[in-house]
Design a protein around this motif. Structure first.
Motif, mmCIF file in Angstrom:
data_model
loop_
_atom_site.group_PDB
_atom_site.id
_atom_site.type_symbol
_atom_site.label_atom_id
_atom_site.label_comp_id
_atom_site.label_asym_id
_atom_site.label_seq_id
_atom_site.Cartn_x
_atom_site.Cartn_y
_atom_site.Cartn_z
ATOM 1 N N ASN A 1 0.722 -1.572 0.276
ATOM 2 C CA ASN A 1 -0.097 -0.240 -0.347
ATOM 3 C C ASN A 1 1.161 1.150 -0.139
ATOM 4 O O ASN A 1 1.542 1.285 1.039
ATOM 5 N N TRP A 2 1.022 2.230 -0.678
ATOM 6 C CA TRP A 2 1.495 2.647 -1.005
ATOM 7 C C TRP A 2 1.854 4.495 0.497
ATOM 8 O O TRP A 2 1.997 4.866 0.140
ATOM 9 N N SER A 3 0.256 4.509 0.817
ATOM 10 C CA SER A 3 0.392 5.431 1.978
ATOM 11 C C SER A 3 0.857 4.668 3.174
ATOM 12 O O SER A 3 1.936 5.354 3.759
ATOM 13 N N ASN A 4 0.565 3.306 3.701
ATOM 14 C CA ASN A 4 0.997 2.619 4.881
ATOM 15 C C ASN A 4 1.551 1.911 4.871
ATOM 16 O O ASN A 4 2.761 1.702 6.231
ATOM 17 N N ALA A 5 2.492 1.425 3.545
ATOM 18 C CA ALA A 5 3.349 0.601 3.632
ATOM 19 C C ALA A 5 3.069 -0.641 4.089
ATOM 20 O O ALA A 5 3.773 -2.091 4.185
ATOM 21 N N ASN A 6 1.826 -0.922 4.364
ATOM 22 C CA ASN A 6 1.415 -2.272 4.476
ATOM 23 C C ASN A 6 1.608 -3.438 3.354
ATOM 24 O O ASN A 6 1.568 -2.788 2.190
ATOM 25 N N THR A 7 1.714 -4.974 3.221
ATOM 26 C CA THR A 7 2.681 -5.343 2.122
ATOM 27 C C THR A 7 2.294 -6.650 2.642
ATOM 28 O O THR A 7 1.278 -7.393 3.346
ATOM 29 N N TYR A 8 2.223 -7.335 1.158
ATOM 30 C CA TYR A 8 1.292 -8.780 1.221
ATOM 31 C C TYR A 8 2.117 -9.352 0.621
ATOM 32 O O TYR A 8 2.635 -9.445 -1.074
ATOM 33 N N HIS A 9 2.944 -11.115 1.065
ATOM 34 C CA HIS A 9 3.723 -11.385 -0.398
ATOM 35 C C HIS A 9 2.665 -12.826 -1.102
ATOM 36 O O HIS A 9 2.532 -13.201 0.310
ATOM 37 N N ALA A 10 3.115 -13.305 -1.987
ATOM 38 C CA ALA A 10 2.525 -15.133 -1.958
ATOM 39 C C ALA A 10 3.439 -15.836 -1.210
ATOM 40 O O ALA A 10 4.207 -15.178 -0.896
ATOM 41 N N SER A 11 2.374 -16.742 -0.788
ATOM 42 C CA SER A 11 3.102 -17.747 0.016
ATOM 43 C C SER A 11 5.020 -18.746 -0.473
ATOM 44 O O SER A 11 5.313 -19.165 -0.114
ATOM 45 N N SER A 12 4.383 -18.372 -1.588
ATOM 46 C CA SER A 12 5.538 -18.947 -2.756
ATOM 47 C C SER A 12 6.968 -18.424 -2.889
ATOM 48 O O SER A 12 8.099 -19.151 -2.535
ATOM 49 N N VAL A 13 6.745 -17.193 -2.178
ATOM 50 C CA VAL A 13 8.335 -16.006 -1.702
ATOM 51 C C VAL A 13 8.482 -15.374 -0.674
ATOM 52 O O VAL A 13 9.117 -14.803 -0.379
ATOM 53 N N LYS A 14 7.193 -16.032 0.194
ATOM 54 C CA LYS A 14 7.140 -15.209 1.172
ATOM 55 C C LYS A 14 8.680 -15.995 2.662
ATOM 56 O O LYS A 14 8.804 -16.864 2.155
ATOM 57 N N GLY A 15 9.289 -15.105 2.661
ATOM 58 C CA GLY A 15 10.451 -15.139 3.420
ATOM 59 C C GLY A 15 12.046 -14.976 2.358
ATOM 60 O O GLY A 15 12.703 -15.243 3.219
ATOM 61 N N ARG A 16 11.485 -14.654 1.518
ATOM 62 C CA ARG A 16 12.544 -14.963 0.249
ATOM 63 C C ARG A 16 12.626 -13.083 -0.638
ATOM 64 O O ARG A 16 13.533 -12.594 -0.551
ATOM 65 N N PHE A 17 11.565 -13.055 -0.595
ATOM 66 C CA PHE A 17 11.186 -12.617 -1.115
ATOM 67 C C PHE A 17 10.528 -10.663 -0.346
ATOM 68 O O PHE A 17 9.467 -10.911 0.545
ATOM 69 N N THR A 18 11.424 -9.166 -0.742
ATOM 70 C CA THR A 18 10.453 -8.891 0.314
ATOM 71 C C THR A 18 10.052 -7.200 -0.327
ATOM 72 O O THR A 18 11.299 -6.976 -1.254
#
Length: 124
Positions: free
Chosen positions: A52-69
């Motif tokens: 989210n551009w305003s508050n920087a909330n993020t969400y990652h796909a399970s396939s990349v979680k922990g590896r991609f940010t």
């Protein structure tokens, strides 16, 4: 209108890292969320990460979680995708997306704008 330009793709060995960048121009004040998607040969485009551009909330796909940010720099109108511990199955064209109304972008149908993509190839 918003224009998106990706950079940072390339060839890397398995286990390596890359950082993708996506810089927005034009009516950037209208952006509410940005995201990264990828498309491997013969496969559909799939969600990778969103912010989210305003508050920087993020969400990652399970396939990349922990590896991609995913992260963003508001002053530079740029979103980043730091990719660590890359695997051959991460090989794809990576696309940046932006949306004017969504809180986060997790579906290709929600994006208003797309970049042209940058190739990421991970060798085994």
């Amino acid at each position: 209108q918003v224009q998106l330009e990706e950079s940072g793709g390339g060839l890397v060995q398995a286990g390596g890292s890359l950082r993708l960048s996506c810089t927005a121009s034009g009516r950037t004040f209208s952006i509410n969320a940005m995201g990264w998607f990828r498309q491997a040969p013969g496969k559909e485009r799939e969600f990778v990460a969103t912010i989210n551009w305003s508050n920087a909330n993020t969400y990652h796909a399970s396939s990349v979680k922990g590896r991609f940010t995913i992260s963003r720099d508001v002053a530079k109108n740029t979103v980043y995708l730091q990719m660590n511990s890359l695997k051959p199955e991460d090989t794809a064209v990576y696309y940046c997306a932006a949306d004017r109304t969504a809180f986060l972008i997790t579906s290709t149908s929600r994006a208003d704008y797309w970049g042209q993509g940058t190739q990421v190839t991970v060798s085994s």
